[in-house]
Motif scaffolding. Structure first.
Motif, short mmCIF file in Angstrom:
data_model
loop_
_atom_site.label_atom_id
_atom_site.label_comp_id
_atom_site.label_asym_id
_atom_site.label_seq_id
_atom_site.Cartn_x
_atom_site.Cartn_y
_atom_site.Cartn_z
N VAL A 1 0.86 -1.18 0.00
CA VAL A 1 0.00 0.00 0.00
C VAL A 1 0.90 1.23 0.00
N TYR A 2 0.30 2.37 -0.29
CA TYR A 2 1.03 3.63 -0.27
C TYR A 2 0.47 4.53 0.82
N LEU A 3 1.36 5.12 1.62
CA LEU A 3 0.99 6.07 2.67
C LEU A 3 1.52 7.45 2.31
N PRO A 4 0.89 8.51 2.84
CA PRO A 4 1.50 9.84 2.69
C PRO A 4 2.91 9.82 3.28
N VAL A 5 3.86 10.34 2.55
CA VAL A 5 5.26 10.20 2.94
C VAL A 5 5.55 10.87 4.28
N GLN A 6 4.73 11.87 4.67
CA GLN A 6 5.00 12.57 5.93
C GLN A 6 4.66 11.72 7.16
N TYR A 7 3.97 10.58 6.97
CA TYR A 7 3.64 9.72 8.11
C TYR A 7 4.67 8.62 8.33
N VAL A 8 5.72 8.59 7.51
CA VAL A 8 6.78 7.59 7.66
C VAL A 8 8.10 8.32 7.89
N ARG A 9 8.83 7.92 8.90
CA ARG A 9 10.07 8.61 9.25
C ARG A 9 11.26 7.69 8.98
N GLN A 10 12.35 8.29 8.50
CA GLN A 10 13.55 7.52 8.17
C GLN A 10 14.58 7.64 9.30
N GLU A 11 15.22 6.50 9.61
CA GLU A 11 16.26 6.45 10.63
C GLU A 11 17.44 5.68 10.05
N GLY A 12 18.44 6.43 9.55
CA GLY A 12 19.53 5.78 8.83
C GLY A 12 18.99 5.18 7.54
N GLY A 13 19.14 3.87 7.36
CA GLY A 13 18.59 3.21 6.18
C GLY A 13 17.26 2.54 6.45
N ASP A 14 16.70 2.72 7.65
CA ASP A 14 15.43 2.09 8.02
C ASP A 14 14.31 3.11 8.07
N MET B 1 6.68 7.82 -4.68
CA MET B 1 6.05 8.29 -5.90
C MET B 1 5.66 9.76 -5.77
N TYR B 2 6.10 10.55 -6.80
CA TYR B 2 5.72 11.96 -6.94
C TYR B 2 6.16 12.82 -5.77
N GLY B 3 6.94 12.27 -4.83
CA GLY B 3 7.40 13.04 -3.70
C GLY B 3 6.44 13.10 -2.54
N TYR B 4 5.26 12.45 -2.63
CA TYR B 4 4.31 12.54 -1.50
C TYR B 4 3.73 11.20 -1.09
N ALA B 5 4.01 10.10 -1.79
CA ALA B 5 3.48 8.79 -1.41
C ALA B 5 4.62 7.79 -1.36
N ILE B 6 4.67 6.98 -0.27
CA ILE B 6 5.73 5.99 -0.11
C ILE B 6 5.10 4.61 -0.02
N GLU B 7 5.71 3.63 -0.71
CA GLU B 7 5.19 2.26 -0.73
C GLU B 7 5.62 1.53 0.54
N ILE B 8 4.66 0.87 1.21
CA ILE B 8 4.92 0.07 2.41
C ILE B 8 4.65 -1.39 2.06
N LYS B 9 5.71 -2.22 2.14
CA LYS B 9 5.61 -3.62 1.74
C LYS B 9 5.45 -4.58 2.92
N GLY B 10 5.62 -4.10 4.13
CA GLY B 10 5.50 -4.98 5.29
C GLY B 10 5.63 -4.21 6.58
N GLY B 11 5.15 -4.83 7.68
CA GLY B 11 5.25 -4.21 8.99
C GLY B 11 4.09 -3.30 9.33
N LEU B 12 3.03 -3.32 8.52
CA LEU B 12 1.90 -2.42 8.71
C LEU B 12 0.61 -3.16 8.47
N SER B 13 -0.41 -2.85 9.26
CA SER B 13 -1.74 -3.43 9.10
C SER B 13 -2.74 -2.32 8.82
N MET B 14 -3.79 -2.63 8.07
CA MET B 14 -4.80 -1.63 7.76
C MET B 14 -5.55 -1.20 9.01
#
Length: 619
Positions: free
Chosen positions: A540-553, A576-589
């Motif tokens: 799924v894709y989330l708004p990029v501002q709701y995901v934070r980066q820590e090093g490479g994670d 994608m487009y600078g505002y949506a990030i793909e989440i492939k695992g570790g998240l539930s709806m």
């Protein structure tokens, strides 16, 4: 002693009480904080929404059996053997180059390959040095030395007699011999520079004497280009006098005449001062600065046109470093570490600064590698033309477009006499076929094909032999086409496709139509790629501002079963487009997540359910 122990115990008790009191205060403050969390199901988008962009492309119908000849602006076409509308056979001569220019350009292109290779080698060496540097955070702390006892003061000897300083004007000093400079008597179109590649930073260096003539052919050849040249003038004793700085982009073929480098220049034999007359036409900027590897051509900066004999020239100061008494050490050239920094820059830069320097140098090397690949292709193409300078037809067909030779262009300019050419009074329609830059175009029999632009990351999905679907925007007709070839060089080193990485190079891909009945040259078409899905259907894709980066994670902050914030690491994919990030695992709806920035966002803080999704405009 007992009093000291009691005092220390009291201080420790007070300090411990203060520490735990502060922790209790902070805990009570955190307990008052509440952070809004939003269900993932309200903001998540299916990966299906981001698949379409890489499957539908725009294309154009072109001749399948055609030849296009592109001429470098630095080449001189000596003769053209065909005209528009002529029928040619494979092997017929189309045009012929001036071979003197071709040979000169071949040497320049070979030199350019060597220059870029040297830059890559130097950049890689600098990169290795950066990687081996120690950051300032690792700098060892110096130990405080023991204060030595004050030594006895030695007896001060009498001052020795100082010998008289020899007169600096003693005529017995050796004089360095002047290296003879080979000059030319005439600067012609097929000039061979003493040095330089013609760029602003590395101009052509042409050594002249005071009688050297500059021909109109030379100026006509370089006029209108982005080339730079320095005409350095020497006297009969090989002493540098002055130079003319020529920016070819500022030259005009109108009122251009042959001139001598000493025209308008007067040198006072007694004082050596140089005067320049303003009553004659000057084709460059006058300067008395000694030539070096860096061009000082006037681009709007300081004016070098006037001599300044009071300013000493430091370019000939001898290097006296050989007089330094270095300590005796054994140096083995074969064991020299190329990565060693001779200036010992360890502990100078922080870890963040070193990472930035490494990233910038890696990007520089990638750009140089692209330049090297392009330079090698240009060099190989130049080698092919060296045999006899002739370009021949590669297909049987009709000449649809042909340029004119350099001599014909010059004659046309002389015969214009201010009249507007007929082709400017009645200009042809704009060429949208992609052949506007071609010197010659030959269209032969063999049907038509489709040409489309595909980004580098999509090339694996469109190999030679792959099938694409083609639909005409003009007639609505559709057919399949088979990919027959892909250009070796990118059409451009970026792309403007919506949703794709703008640093992605773009290539021309050609496909043969299965049925070309309803397609004509020039038609615009839609090309659909028959490829597998590029995204994971479970992602799924989330708004990029709701995901934070820590090093490479990457991680999110979500509410647990007790409505307290916890950190949750996720597996991320494309952005994608600078505002949506793909989440492939570790998240539930069913997860509830918060905007993971701010002083209130920390593990253990209470949460409150909300339906408001924060975007950049309502942070």
């Amino acid at each position: 002693m007992k009093k000291l122990i009691i005092l220390l115990l009291c201080v420790a008790i007070v300090g411990t009480g203060g520490f735990f009191g502060y922790k209790k205060y902070r805990a009570s403050q955190d307990e008052k904080k509440v952070v809004d969390v939003v269900p993932v199901s309200l903001m998540a988008e299916s990966s299906d929404m981001y698949d379409w962009y890489s499957s539908d492309l725009s294309g154009q119908i072109v001749s399948a059996n055609s030849q296009k000849v592109y001429v470098d602006s630095q080449k001189l076409v000596k003769k053209v053997f065909v005209k528009k509308g002529d029928e040619v056979k494979k092997g017929d001569t189309i045009l012929e180059y001036d071979m003197t220019v071709v040979e000169l350009e071949l040497a320049q292109k070979e030199n350019q390959v060597g220059v870029i290779e040297a830059k890559i080698k130097a950049a890689n060496k600098e990169l290795n040095q950066y990687k081996n540097l120690q950051p300032s955070e690792n700098a060892p702390k110096p130990e405080e030395p023991d204060e030595p006892d004050e030594p006895d003061m030695p007896d001060i000897p009498d001052e020795p007699d100082i010998p008289d300083t020899p007169d600096s004007s003693t005529p017995d000093e050796p004089v360095d011999p002047v290296t003879p400079v080979q000059t030319v008597d005439s600067v012609n179109p097929a000039f061979v520079p003493a040095a330089g590649t013609g760029t602003a930073a590395d101009p052509y260096i042409i050594n002249c004497n005071e009688k050297t003539k500059v021909t109109t052919g030379f100026m006509a050849r370089i006029s209108g280009t982005n080339r730079f040249a320095e005409l350095c003038v020497y006297d009969e004793n090989s002493q540098f006098l002055y130079k003319w700085l020529i920016n070819a982009a500022n030259l005009s073929t109108k009122d251009m005449k042959e001139w001598v480098v000493s025209d308008g220049v007067e040198i006072n034999e007694k004082t050596g001062l140089i005067a320049l007359s303003t009553d004659i036409t000057h084709y460059g900027t006058f300067s008395v600065k000694m030539p070096d590897s860096v061009s000082d051509i006037d681009d709007g900066g300081e004016d070098d046109s006037l001599p300044d004999t009071d300013i000493p020239d430091y370019t000939d100061i001898p290097d006296d470093t050989d007089d330094y008494d270095y300590p005796d050490e054994d140096f083995d050239d074969d064991d020299t570490d190329d990565n060693a920094d001779p200036y010992d820059m360890n502990y100078v830069y922080s870890r963040a600064e070193l990472n930035q320097m490494i990233a910038e140098k890696q990007n520089e090397i990638k750009g140089l590698e692209i330049d090297l690949r392009k330079a090698k292709i240009e060099y190989e193409n130049a080698k092919k033309q060296k045999s006899d300078g002739k370009v021949v037809a590669e297909v049987d067909g009709i000449v649809k477009k042909i340029g004119t030779a350099a001599d014909e262009n010059a004659e046309n300019d002389e015969n214009d006499e201010g009249e507007i050419p007929e082709d400017e009074m009645f200009p042809e329609e704009e060429d949208n076929s992609g052949d506007s830059d071609a010197f010659a175009v030959i269209e032969g029999d063999g049907g038509v094909e489709v040409r489309c632009e595909i980004t580098e990351l999509n090339l694996p999905n469109t190999p030679v032999g792959a099938t694409v679907n083609v639909m005409s925007w003009d007639t609505g007709a559709s057919t399949e086409a088979e990919v027959t070839r892909i250009d070796e060089e990118p059409y451009m080193y970026s792309n403007y496709s919506w949703g794709e990485n703008p640093n992605n190079s773009t290539y021309y891909v050609y496909a043969k139509l299965a049925d070309s009945t309803d397609f004509t040259v020039g038609n615009w078409v839609q090309v659909s790629l028959n490829q597998t899905r590029s995204s994971d259907s479970n992602s799924v894709y989330l708004p990029v501002q709701y995901v934070r980066q820590e090093g490479g994670d990457y991680y999110i902050m979500k509410a647990d079963e007790n409505n307290r914030l916890v950190k949750q690491y996720v597996k991320a994919g494309k952005i994608m487009y600078g505002y949506a990030i793909e989440i492939k695992g570790g998240l539930s709806m069913s997860d509830r997540i918060c905007f993971p920035f701010g002083t209130d966002v920390k593990e253990g803080v209470r949460t409150k359910d909300s339906t408001e999704i924060l975007y950049p405009e309502n942070y």
